[in-house]
Motif scaffolding. Structure first.
Motif, short mmCIF file in Angstrom:
data_model
loop_
_atom_site.label_atom_id
_atom_site.label_comp_id
_atom_site.label_asym_id
_atom_site.label_seq_id
_atom_site.Cartn_x
_atom_site.Cartn_y
_atom_site.Cartn_z
N ILE A 186 8.42 5.47 -44.81
CA ILE A 186 7.22 6.12 -45.32
C ILE A 186 7.47 7.62 -45.41
CG2 ILE A 186 4.79 6.62 -44.82
CD1 ILE A 186 4.69 3.90 -43.36
N ASP A 188 6.25 11.63 -46.85
CA ASP A 188 5.21 12.56 -47.30
C ASP A 188 5.71 13.97 -47.09
OD1 ASP A 188 2.82 13.32 -48.42
OD2 ASP A 188 1.58 12.83 -46.69
N ILE A 191 3.41 16.29 -42.09
CA ILE A 191 2.63 15.56 -41.09
C ILE A 191 1.87 16.60 -40.27
CG2 ILE A 191 4.68 15.37 -39.58
CD1 ILE A 191 3.24 12.87 -38.36
N ALA A 197 -0.42 9.12 -42.46
CA ALA A 197 0.84 8.41 -42.25
C ALA A 197 0.62 7.13 -41.45
CB ALA A 197 1.84 9.32 -41.54
N GLY A 201 1.33 3.20 -42.48
CA GLY A 201 2.04 2.26 -41.63
C GLY A 201 1.28 0.96 -41.45
N VAL A 211 7.81 -1.12 -40.58
CA VAL A 211 8.01 0.31 -40.75
C VAL A 211 9.34 0.68 -40.11
CG1 VAL A 211 7.13 2.62 -40.24
CG2 VAL A 211 5.53 0.75 -40.75
N TYR A 214 9.52 7.14 -40.48
CA TYR A 214 8.75 8.08 -41.28
C TYR A 214 9.64 9.28 -41.60
CZ TYR A 214 4.61 5.53 -39.63
OH TYR A 214 3.68 4.55 -39.34
N LYS A 226 2.58 13.23 -34.53
CA LYS A 226 3.58 12.22 -34.20
C LYS A 226 3.04 11.16 -33.23
CE LYS A 226 7.60 13.94 -33.18
NZ LYS A 226 8.74 14.54 -32.44
N LEU A 229 2.00 7.78 -34.56
CA LEU A 229 3.01 6.93 -35.20
C LEU A 229 3.73 6.01 -34.23
CD1 LEU A 229 4.53 9.57 -37.64
CD2 LEU A 229 2.48 8.17 -37.90
N MET A 234 11.05 9.20 -36.54
CA MET A 234 10.48 10.17 -37.47
C MET A 234 11.52 11.22 -37.81
SD MET A 234 6.99 12.45 -37.19
CE MET A 234 7.69 13.96 -36.53
#
Length: 244
Positions: A186, A188, A191, A197, A201, A211, A214, A226, A229, A234
């Motif tokens: 994923i 972007d 964040i 986000a 997910g 997933v 990220y 974070k 997530l 990440m």
């Protein structure tokens, strides 16, 4: 495609926005990637992720491209309303060398984090995840799947609600876009609080897929997005903390 390929084109260290103001900011961003004014001094730094798995020339390319990205960022005061300072990533895409260098470094970071594992799908978030998500997917020879706000895509869609600073919104993905069992990365641009986000997910998991992790160009570290997530990997290119 076997493995992750980066461009052979050299990174131009001076291919930056000449009108860019200082990267030191005095504001704290909200969940919509804007920065309401505060009195805290801020800093923008390179992400401290290890690059020990990369070759020496790749390490140099990675660090040069990271610095180029920071140099290309632009902070726009009083946008979209007075008292807001907006983090503008668009100068990166106005410079072909900077854009290509961005893709190079993202591919390197994916390889550094996941080794030979390549995600089956790149999932990009509306709207600025669309700026580099499709081209990153093309570099990896993988499909790109958009996640959009409710009502923007035709056909049957899965829907997840998420919280914003002022109220709620909904994200959707088309039901046939992600196949069961696929691993998804994923992506972007930023964040901040992590709500969008995390919603993406959930859409991946509702599709019976997984997933893989990220990826963000910028992490606003003091907003601690974070945490939403979970334990998923990440990747971030730049860390920005407005409270230091």
């Amino acid at each position: 495609m076997s493995g992750l390929a980066t461009s052979d084109n050299p990174v131009d260290p001076v291919a930056t926005n000449p009108s860019q103001p200082s990267i030191t900011s005095t504001t704290t961003p909200d969940a919509s990637r804007r920065e309401p004014a505060s009195s805290a001094a801020g800093t923008t730094e390179l992400s401290g992720q290890s690059v020990t798995a990369l070759h020496e020339h790749e390490q140099k390319q990675l660090e040069t491209a990271k610095k180029l990205v920071i140099d290309a960022l632009r902070f726009v005061p009083d946008f979209p309303i007075p008292g807001i300072k907006f983090i503008d990533i668009l100068p990166i895409f106005q410079n072909p060398v900077a854009f290509e260098s961005l893709l190079d470094v993202l591919v390197l970071l994916i390889r550094e984090r996941f080794g030979d594992q390549i995600p089956d799908v790149i999932v990009g978030l509306e709207a600025r995840g669309f700026l580099f998500g499709p081209t990153l997917a093309l570099r990896l020879n993988r499909p790109f799947v958009p996640v959009r706000k409710k009502g923007k895509m035709p056909g049957a869609c899965r829907t997840v609600e998420y919280k914003k600073e002022y109220g709620k919104d909904e994200f959707q993905v088309q039901t046939d876009a992600i196949k069961p069992g696929q691993s998804c990365l994923i992506v972007d641009d930023i964040i901040a609080t992590g709500g969008t986000a995390a919603a993406a997910g959930q859409l991946v998991e509702l599709s019976d897929a997984s997933v893989m992790g990220y990826l963000f160009m910028i992490e606003i570290t003091n907003l601690k997005g974070k945490a939403l997530l979970g334990d998923k990997p990440m990747i971030t290119l730049v860390e920005h903390d407005e409270e230091e």
